[in-house]
Motif scaffolding. Sequence first.
Motif, PDB file in Angstrom:
ATOM      1  N   UNK A 158       0.799  -1.249   0.078  1.00 31.20           N
ATOM      2  CA  UNK A 158       0.032  -0.120   0.296  1.00 31.20           C
ATOM      3  C   UNK A 158       0.619   1.270   0.016  1.00 31.20           C
ATOM      4  N   UNK A 159       2.069   1.053  -0.578  1.00 32.62           N
ATOM      5  CA  UNK A 159       2.810   2.420  -0.766  1.00 32.62           C
ATOM      6  C   UNK A 159       3.814   2.593   0.625  1.00 32.62           C
ATOM      7  N   UNK A 160       3.746   1.510   1.588  1.00 34.81           N
ATOM      8  CA  UNK A 160       4.591   1.543   2.549  1.00 34.81           C
ATOM      9  C   UNK A 160       5.964   1.788   2.501  1.00 34.81           C
ATOM     10  N   UNK A 161       6.748   1.029   1.515  1.00 39.46           N
ATOM     11  CA  UNK A 161       8.139   1.174   1.182  1.00 39.46           C
ATOM     12  C   UNK A 161       8.491   2.609   0.557  1.00 39.46           C
ATOM     13  N   UNK A 162       7.626   3.082  -0.306  1.00 41.45           N
ATOM     14  CA  UNK A 162       7.811   4.196  -0.741  1.00 41.45           C
ATOM     15  C   UNK A 162       7.672   5.388  -0.104  1.00 41.45           C
ATOM     16  N   UNK A 163       6.588   5.509   0.598  1.00 39.45           N
ATOM     17  CA  UNK A 163       6.209   6.667   1.453  1.00 39.45           C
ATOM     18  C   UNK A 163       7.150   6.662   2.643  1.00 39.45           C
ATOM     19  N   UNK A 164       7.476   5.748   3.223  1.00 41.07           N
ATOM     20  CA  UNK A 164       8.430   5.735   4.613  1.00 41.07           C
ATOM     21  C   UNK A 164       9.726   6.158   4.078  1.00 41.07           C
ATOM     22  N   UNK A 165       9.998   5.604   2.950  1.00 42.72           N
ATOM     23  CA  UNK A 165      11.663   6.023   2.380  1.00 42.72           C
ATOM     24  C   UNK A 165      11.563   7.510   2.093  1.00 42.72           C
ATOM     25  N   UNK A 166      10.603   8.108   1.608  1.00 43.40           N
ATOM     26  CA  UNK A 166      10.618   9.497   1.290  1.00 43.40           C
ATOM     27  C   UNK A 166      10.354  10.239   2.742  1.00 43.40           C
ATOM     28  N   UNK A 167       9.855   9.640   3.650  1.00 42.30           N
ATOM     29  CA  UNK A 167       9.777  10.384   4.892  1.00 42.30           C
ATOM     30  C   UNK A 167      10.949  10.359   5.778  1.00 42.30           C
ATOM     31  N   UNK A 168      11.442   9.256   5.993  1.00 43.38           N
ATOM     32  CA  UNK A 168      12.697   9.024   6.928  1.00 43.38           C
ATOM     33  C   UNK A 168      13.847   8.690   6.444  1.00 43.38           C
ATOM     34  N   UNK A 169      13.948   8.405   4.934  1.00 40.96           N
ATOM     35  CA  UNK A 169      15.170   7.857   4.348  1.00 40.96           C
ATOM     36  C   UNK A 169      15.379   6.642   4.020  1.00 40.96           C
ATOM     37  N   UNK A 170      16.054   6.368   2.805  1.00 38.27           N
ATOM     38  CA  UNK A 170      16.257   5.021   2.408  1.00 38.27           C
ATOM     39  C   UNK A 170      16.656   3.848   3.502  1.00 38.27           C
ATOM     40  N   UNK A 171      17.876   4.179   4.100  1.00 37.25           N
ATOM     41  CA  UNK A 171      18.515   3.183   5.124  1.00 37.25           C
ATOM     42  C   UNK A 171      17.833   2.922   6.042  1.00 37.25           C
ATOM     43  N   UNK A 172      17.139   3.890   6.872  1.00 34.06           N
ATOM     44  CA  UNK A 172      16.235   3.727   8.040  1.00 34.06           C
ATOM     45  C   UNK A 172      15.068   2.972   7.509  1.00 34.06           C
ATOM     46  N   UNK A 173      14.496   2.919   6.490  1.00 36.21           N
ATOM     47  CA  UNK A 173      13.282   2.343   5.783  1.00 36.21           C
ATOM     48  C   UNK A 173      13.785   0.631   5.742  1.00 36.21           C
ATOM     49  N   UNK A 174      15.145   0.492   5.107  1.00 39.11           N
ATOM     50  CA  UNK A 174      15.438  -0.733   4.628  1.00 39.11           C
ATOM     51  C   UNK A 174      15.607  -1.261   5.947  1.00 39.11           C
ATOM     52  N   UNK A 175      16.056  -0.849   7.109  1.00 36.13           N
ATOM     53  CA  UNK A 175      16.131  -1.624   8.265  1.00 36.13           C
ATOM     54  C   UNK A 175      14.706  -1.921   8.860  1.00 36.13           C
ATOM     55  N   UNK A 176      13.711  -0.973   8.713  1.00 33.73           N
ATOM     56  CA  UNK A 176      12.614  -1.279   9.552  1.00 33.73           C
ATOM     57  C   UNK A 176      11.617  -2.490   8.683  1.00 33.73           C
ATOM     58  N   UNK A 177      11.852  -2.354   7.377  1.00 35.59           N
ATOM     59  CA  UNK A 177      10.976  -3.053   6.394  1.00 35.59           C
ATOM     60  C   UNK A 177      11.853  -4.518   6.261  1.00 35.59           C
ATOM     61  N   UNK A 178      13.145  -4.816   6.246  1.00 37.20           N
ATOM     62  CA  UNK A 178      13.530  -6.003   6.123  1.00 37.20           C
ATOM     63  C   UNK A 178      13.581  -6.648   7.505  1.00 37.20           C
TER      64      UNK A 178
END
Length: 275
Positions: A158-178
Amino acid sequence: MTEVSESTEQLSGRKEQPHEHLVEERDGAVAVLRIDREHALGALSRGMVEALVAYLDGLAHDDSVRVLVVTGTGRGFIAGADIREYDGVSQAAFDDYQRLGRAAFGRLASLPQPTIAAVNGYAFGGGFEVALACDLILASTAARFALPEVKLGLLPGGGGTQRLARAIGVRATKELVMTGRSMRPDEAERRGLVARVVEPDELMPAARELARTLAARAPRAVREAKRLIDDGVEASLETGWTLEQGVLSSLYATADAREGIRAFIEKRDPAFTGD
């Protein structure tokens, strides 16, 4: 199943709610949409998502609503999708449901009115994506945020990986999602995702106060600010700046701008009408 109370109907001014688990209340120009499925921590069924799409389609054309607040009930904001509906369905049915979810989250993000997520509890999976689709997030100390789909062998849709990366940055999003781990509200606030963290009993008063503040501003200026920021962040600085000046010029020609300038000079509160 929870029935709509008489007091809620009186507040909303409607005889029917969008869905038995979607309860709307109206407070002047503020609409509050509450996910009322406490036994399932607000998990979204297909029927709820279909009703949400229809509700948002109507709200987008309702000029009497200037702000939307989305919140949950009890311990859950929205604890993701109802995973029982995934079990054993065909690939085609699964893909169709994901397209429906995309339509719902897309309509929420693109509403002309500003939106506030008042996150009272678990905002997991699709619930986190609902919050991310809103313009502002307030959270209680009991809130928890996560995109845990990797634990099911899946990923957000539902856009989680894309909106979260735009909100807090790519590396922080990768850690949370993975990892799929949950994030406490104080961490979300430090990362700039949450505007304010309050105690549970202060959440809705704080959300309503913020909503009333937004509703008191010039409606067209607020809506244009939302659109300009959303569109401009994906553009170059020069392109965004050009868009900004064009919007400013168009606003200067409005009755609300004349009223706002006059009220400032006369040292009084402006009476904005949206014109």
